[in-house]
Scaffold this motif. Structure first.
Motif, PDB file in Angstrom:
ATOM      1  N   MET A   1     -16.912  -8.924 -23.388  1.00  0.00           N
ATOM      2  CA  MET A   1     -16.910  -9.795 -22.222  1.00  0.00           C
ATOM      3  C   MET A   1     -15.756  -9.441 -21.302  1.00  0.00           C
ATOM      4  O   MET A   1     -14.712  -8.963 -21.741  1.00  0.00           O
ATOM      5  CB  MET A   1     -16.829 -11.254 -22.659  1.00  0.00           C
ATOM      6  N   LYS A   2     -15.955  -9.662 -20.019  1.00  0.00           N
ATOM      7  CA  LYS A   2     -14.952  -9.333 -19.011  1.00  0.00           C
ATOM      8  C   LYS A   2     -14.173 -10.594 -18.636  1.00  0.00           C
ATOM      9  O   LYS A   2     -14.702 -11.473 -17.956  1.00  0.00           O
ATOM     10  CB  LYS A   2     -15.631  -8.736 -17.789  1.00  0.00           C
ATOM     11  N   PHE A   3     -12.912 -10.672 -19.054  1.00  0.00           N
ATOM     12  CA  PHE A   3     -12.072 -11.821 -18.739  1.00  0.00           C
ATOM     13  C   PHE A   3     -11.239 -11.526 -17.488  1.00  0.00           C
ATOM     14  O   PHE A   3     -10.674 -10.436 -17.336  1.00  0.00           O
ATOM     15  CB  PHE A   3     -11.134 -12.150 -19.905  1.00  0.00           C
ATOM     16  N   ALA A   4     -11.147 -12.536 -16.613  1.00  0.00           N
ATOM     17  CA  ALA A   4     -10.428 -12.386 -15.349  1.00  0.00           C
ATOM     18  C   ALA A   4      -9.626 -13.647 -15.089  1.00  0.00           C
ATOM     19  O   ALA A   4      -9.731 -14.644 -15.798  1.00  0.00           O
ATOM     20  CB  ALA A   4     -11.414 -12.142 -14.212  1.00  0.00           C
ATOM     21  N   ILE A   5      -8.824 -13.596 -14.030  1.00  0.00           N
ATOM     22  CA  ILE A   5      -8.019 -14.760 -13.668  1.00  0.00           C
ATOM     23  C   ILE A   5      -7.916 -14.860 -12.150  1.00  0.00           C
ATOM     24  O   ILE A   5      -7.886 -13.851 -11.437  1.00  0.00           O
ATOM     25  CB  ILE A   5      -6.612 -14.685 -14.312  1.00  0.00           C
ATOM     26  N   CYS A   6      -7.899 -16.093 -11.651  1.00  0.00           N
ATOM     27  CA  CYS A   6      -7.706 -16.364 -10.229  1.00  0.00           C
ATOM     28  C   CYS A   6      -6.215 -16.294  -9.916  1.00  0.00           C
ATOM     29  O   CYS A   6      -5.414 -17.018 -10.503  1.00  0.00           O
ATOM     30  CB  CYS A   6      -8.273 -17.736  -9.876  1.00  0.00           C
ATOM     31  N   GLN A   7      -5.844 -15.434  -8.975  1.00  0.00           N
ATOM     32  CA  GLN A   7      -4.438 -15.059  -8.836  1.00  0.00           C
ATOM     33  C   GLN A   7      -3.567 -16.020  -8.040  1.00  0.00           C
ATOM     34  O   GLN A   7      -2.340 -15.883  -8.059  1.00  0.00           O
ATOM     35  CB  GLN A   7      -4.327 -13.661  -8.251  1.00  0.00           C
ATOM     36  N   GLU A   8      -4.146 -17.015  -7.340  1.00  0.00           N
ATOM     37  CA  GLU A   8      -3.280 -17.913  -6.574  1.00  0.00           C
ATOM     38  C   GLU A   8      -2.362 -18.734  -7.473  1.00  0.00           C
ATOM     39  O   GLU A   8      -1.404 -19.358  -7.006  1.00  0.00           O
ATOM     40  CB  GLU A   8      -4.113 -18.831  -5.677  1.00  0.00           C
ATOM     41  N   LEU A   9      -2.634 -18.712  -8.764  1.00  0.00           N
ATOM     42  CA  LEU A   9      -1.741 -19.333  -9.747  1.00  0.00           C
ATOM     43  C   LEU A   9      -0.334 -18.753  -9.672  1.00  0.00           C
ATOM     44  O   LEU A   9       0.655 -19.451  -9.920  1.00  0.00           O
ATOM     45  CB  LEU A   9      -2.341 -19.108 -11.142  1.00  0.00           C
ATOM     46  N   PHE A  10      -0.244 -17.470  -9.327  1.00  0.00           N
ATOM     47  CA  PHE A  10       1.047 -16.772  -9.332  1.00  0.00           C
ATOM     48  C   PHE A  10       1.762 -16.961  -7.995  1.00  0.00           C
ATOM     49  O   PHE A  10       1.970 -16.017  -7.231  1.00  0.00           O
ATOM     50  CB  PHE A  10       0.834 -15.289  -9.635  1.00  0.00           C
ATOM     51  N   VAL A  11       2.126 -18.189  -7.734  1.00  0.00           N
ATOM     52  CA  VAL A  11       2.762 -18.544  -6.466  1.00  0.00           C
ATOM     53  C   VAL A  11       4.083 -17.787  -6.309  1.00  0.00           C
ATOM     54  O   VAL A  11       4.933 -17.778  -7.210  1.00  0.00           O
ATOM     55  CB  VAL A  11       3.013 -20.066  -6.399  1.00  0.00           C
ATOM     56  N   ASP A  12       4.233 -17.119  -5.157  1.00  0.00           N
ATOM     57  CA  ASP A  12       5.462 -16.408  -4.795  1.00  0.00           C
ATOM     58  C   ASP A  12       5.718 -15.149  -5.624  1.00  0.00           C
ATOM     59  O   ASP A  12       6.793 -14.553  -5.515  1.00  0.00           O
ATOM     60  CB  ASP A  12       6.692 -17.333  -4.881  1.00  0.00           C
ATOM     61  N   TRP A  13       4.782 -14.725  -6.467  1.00  0.00           N
ATOM     62  CA  TRP A  13       4.924 -13.444  -7.158  1.00  0.00           C
ATOM     63  C   TRP A  13       4.421 -12.332  -6.233  1.00  0.00           C
ATOM     64  O   TRP A  13       3.387 -12.471  -5.589  1.00  0.00           O
ATOM     65  CB  TRP A  13       4.077 -13.414  -8.418  1.00  0.00           C
ATOM     66  N   ASP A  14       5.129 -11.187  -6.189  1.00  0.00           N
ATOM     67  CA  ASP A  14       4.595 -10.085  -5.402  1.00  0.00           C
ATOM     68  C   ASP A  14       3.403  -9.467  -6.140  1.00  0.00           C
ATOM     69  O   ASP A  14       3.202  -9.672  -7.339  1.00  0.00           O
ATOM     70  CB  ASP A  14       5.660  -9.053  -5.050  1.00  0.00           C
TER      71      ASP A  14
END
Length: 273
Positions: A1-14
Motif C-alpha cells: 500500500m502507498k502511504f502518504a501525508i498532507c504536508q500543511e502539518l509541517f508549519v514553517d518547515w522548509d
C-alpha cells in the motif's frame, strides 16, 4: 500500500526539511495544500514547480495531488447564485489542475467547506446544479492534464453541502465526467454516515479515487479511538490501489510525532490484516 501525508502539518518547515523527514519515516507520497506555498497557483513559477518536484523525487517521494483547493481564497465559491463567481471558481480549478500536473500529481481533493456552503434561501437542487456547472466547466481542461477531482463528503459541522458518500455520488453522476470521482475520509465518515466505514468502502469501491485517514479527535490514525483493522481489511478486500493519506487538523503534538506515530500504526495494522 502507498502511504502518504498532507504536508500543511509541517508549519514553517522548509520544503527540503519536510521531504527529508517524510521520506525518512517511510512515506512514499506527499499531498500538497497550495496555500502553504503561495496565495494562488499562478504565483508559483515554472522554476519553483520544477524545484518542488525535483526535491521530492530526490528523496524518493511523489507529489501525487493537492487538497484544500479553495482555502484562504477570496471571491470563489462552488454553489453561489453569482454566475461570474462560479466561472471564476471553475477557472481557478483549472489553474490548480495545471499546478497539480506540473508537480507530477494526478488528483485534487475538493473539500473547502466554507466555499461550498449553500446560500440562505437557495434550494438544495439549485445548489447541486450550480456546483455541477462549475465542475463541468473545469473538468475537461483538467482532464487534458491527466488530473482528476475527488469530491469529499464532509460532516454537517463543516458544511451543509455534500455530507455523505451517497450525496457526493449524486453530484458526480450529475456532472458525468470520467475524471470526477469520490473521495473518502475516515473522520467525515465517522461523523456523517449511518453505514460503517467498511460497508462504505465496499459499496463505493469502484468510484473511490482517494482515501484520507485520521480520527474524530482531529489527529492521525492510531492517535484516537478508531480501530483501523476493519478499515484496512476492507480496503484490501475491495482492491483499493490508491494512496492512503494522513490528514490531521490538530497539530499540537508536533508534526514529527504525528507523522511518525501515524505511519507506525498504519504499517502495523496493514501488515496484520
Amino acid at each position: 500500500m502507498k502511504f502518504a501525508i498532507c504536508q500543511e502539518l509541517f508549519v514553517d518547515w522548509d520544503w527540503e526539511k519536510q521531504c527529508n523527514l517524510i521520506a525518512e519515516i517511510g512515506y512514499k507520497g506527499i499531498e500538497l495544500a497550495p496555500f502553504a506555498f503561495a496565495d494562488r497557483p499562478a504565483a508559483i513559477s515554472a522554476d519553483q514547480r520544477a524545484s518542488l518536484k525535483q526535491t521530492a523525487e530526490s528523496h524518493g517521494l511523489e507529489i501525487f495531488g493537492l487538497h484544500w483547493l479553495l482555502a484562504k481564497t477570496e471571491g470563489l465559491h462552488l454553489t453561489t447564485s453569482d454566475a461570474a463567481v462560479r466561472q471564476k471558481t471553475a477557472d481557478y480549478l483549472v489553474e490548480l489542475g495545471d499546478l497539480c500536473a506540473d508537480l507530477g500529481g494526478d488528483l485534487m481533493v475538493f473539500g473547502s467547506p466554507f466555499q461550498r456552503n449553500i446560500e440562505e434561501g437557495m434550494s438544495r437542487s439549485q445548489a447541486y446544479e450550480n456546483a455541477a456547472e462549475v465542475f463541468r466547466n473545469a473538468l475537461p481542461a483538467i482532464a487534458e492534464r491527466g488530473v482528476r477531482i475527488c469530491m469529499e463528503p464532509l460532516t454537517t459541522k463543516e458544511t451543509d453541502f455534500v455530507n455523505t458518500c451517497a450525496e457526493a455520488m449524486e453530484l458526480i453522476d450529475m456532472v458525468g465526467a470520467d475524471n470526477f470521482v469520490l473521495h473518502q475520509d475516515v473522520k467525515a465518515m465517522l461523523g456523517a454516515e449511518t453505514e460503517s466505514i467498511p460497508e462504505l468502502i465496499h459499496k463505493y469501491a469502484a468510484e473511490t479515487g482517494h482515501f484520507h485517514v485520521n480520527d474524530l479527535n482531529l489527529l492521525g490514525p492510531g492517535m484516537g479511538d478508531t480501530d483501523y483493522h476493519p478499515i484496512f481489511k476492507a480496503l484490501k478486500e475491495s482492491g483499493y490501489q490508491g494512496w492512503i493519506s494522513v490528514e490531521v487538523f490538530d497539530y499540537e503534538p508536533g508534526a514529527e510525532h504525528i507523522a511518525r506515530e501515524s505511519f507506525r500504526y498504519m504499517k502495523e495494522v496493514w501488515e496484520s490484516v
